[in-house]
Design a protein around this motif. Structure first.
Motif, short mmCIF file in Angstrom:
data_model
loop_
_atom_site.label_atom_id
_atom_site.label_comp_id
_atom_site.label_asym_id
_atom_site.label_seq_id
_atom_site.Cartn_x
_atom_site.Cartn_y
_atom_site.Cartn_z
N ASP A 92 0.87 -1.17 0.00
CA ASP A 92 0.00 0.00 0.00
C ASP A 92 0.91 1.22 0.00
OD1 ASP A 92 -1.44 2.33 1.04
OD2 ASP A 92 -3.09 0.92 1.40
N PRO A 93 0.94 1.99 -1.10
CA PRO A 93 1.89 3.12 -1.18
C PRO A 93 1.71 4.14 -0.08
CG PRO A 93 0.90 2.66 -3.32
CD PRO A 93 0.15 1.86 -2.32
N PHE A 129 11.60 1.32 -9.37
CA PHE A 129 10.58 1.93 -10.21
C PHE A 129 9.22 1.71 -9.55
CE2 PHE A 129 14.13 0.86 -12.92
CZ PHE A 129 14.30 2.01 -13.67
N GLY A 130 8.61 2.79 -9.08
CA GLY A 130 7.34 2.70 -8.37
C GLY A 130 6.16 3.09 -9.25
N THR A 131 5.02 2.46 -9.01
CA THR A 131 3.80 2.77 -9.75
C THR A 131 2.67 3.03 -8.76
OG1 THR A 131 4.46 1.37 -11.60
CG2 THR A 131 2.14 1.96 -11.46
N GLY A 137 -6.34 0.94 -6.30
CA GLY A 137 -6.10 -0.47 -6.57
C GLY A 137 -6.10 -0.82 -8.03
N GLY A 138 -5.69 -2.04 -8.34
CA GLY A 138 -5.72 -2.55 -9.71
C GLY A 138 -4.77 -1.82 -10.63
N GLY A 188 0.86 0.30 -6.57
CA GLY A 188 1.55 -0.22 -5.40
C GLY A 188 2.70 -1.14 -5.73
N THR A 189 2.96 -1.35 -7.03
CA THR A 189 4.07 -2.21 -7.44
C THR A 189 5.38 -1.41 -7.40
OG1 THR A 189 2.64 -3.51 -8.89
CG2 THR A 189 5.01 -3.62 -9.31
N ALA A 190 6.40 -2.04 -6.86
CA ALA A 190 7.75 -1.47 -6.90
C ALA A 190 8.67 -2.50 -7.53
CB ALA A 190 8.23 -1.10 -5.50
N ARG A 191 9.21 -2.17 -8.69
CA ARG A 191 10.14 -3.07 -9.38
C ARG A 191 11.56 -2.63 -9.02
NH1 ARG A 191 12.59 -2.60 -14.33
NH2 ARG A 191 11.23 -0.87 -14.88
#
Length: 199
Positions: A92-93, A129-131, A137-138, A188-191
């Motif tokens: 959860d960012p 790399f954050g999104t 959500g989603g 909420g994805t962090a690569r």
């Protein structure tokens, strides 16, 4: 989509990303260079001294003794390994940016799990790399570049605490955060892109 001030967002990101990738390439090239061996300038033997030394060596040679092998230099040049690895986590960012303990603990759990396959190695340079999307959500909604940058930076700052033996101490020069505006990436994805030292 255009950023404030009339600058195109894609161009702005591309410039910074290009600069950092160029830095990585320069480090790899510099680390891969092998310095040329400089000959040891010794005194030049005279013809008489050379002849005397050869005659003495011939007269006193012991056939039972073999010459010692010259040790070879098996060390490899330092630098970054050009083969990189990538791991992803999802949190959860807002909770992570706010520094909530549950989010920090979850980051540690996910990172520890993801880096197990790289056990025995040490990350030397890290790009996060954050999104974060405007829709909750989603993977729908547009990317909020400001919050994505903040989220990526929050993740980058916590990585050395999550796995201190794997990640270098935090520094903006070697652990950096960026936003990722790729299609279909859930909010909420962090690569985490990992660059290793040559071993």
């Amino acid at each position: 989509m255009r950023r404030d001030g009339g600058r195109p967002g894609g161009t702005y990101l591309a410039g910074w990303l290009f600069a950092d990738l160029l830095l990585v390439i320069v480090l790899v090239v510099l680390g891969s260079e092998v310095p040329a061996a400089t000959p040891d300038p010794g005194p030049t033997p005279t013809a008489t001294a050379t002849a005397t030394a050869t005659a003495t060596a011939t007269a006193t040679a012991d056939p039972s003794r073999s010459p010692s092998p010259t040790p070879s230099d098996t060390s490899r040049p330092g630098g970054l390994d050009p083969v990189t690895a990538s791991v992803s986590i999802r949190l959860d960012p807002d909770d992570l940016i706010a520094g909530r303990p549950a989010a920090t603990a979850e980051l540690t759990r996910q990172v520890t799990q993801e880096i197990k396959r790289h056990e025995g190695r040490t990350a030397a340079f890290v790009m996060v790399f954050g999104t974060v999307r405007t829709a909750s959500g989603g993977s729908g909604g547009s990317v909020d570049t400001g919050r994505s940058d903040t989220y990526a930076t929050a993740v980058a700052r916590l990585l050395p605490q999550a796995a201190p033996r794997f990640f270098p101490p935090y520094s903006e020069k070697i652990i950096r955060g960026y936003h990722d505006g790729g299609q279909g990436i859930p909010s909420g994805t962090a690569r985490i892109e990992l660059f290793f030292l040559l071993s």
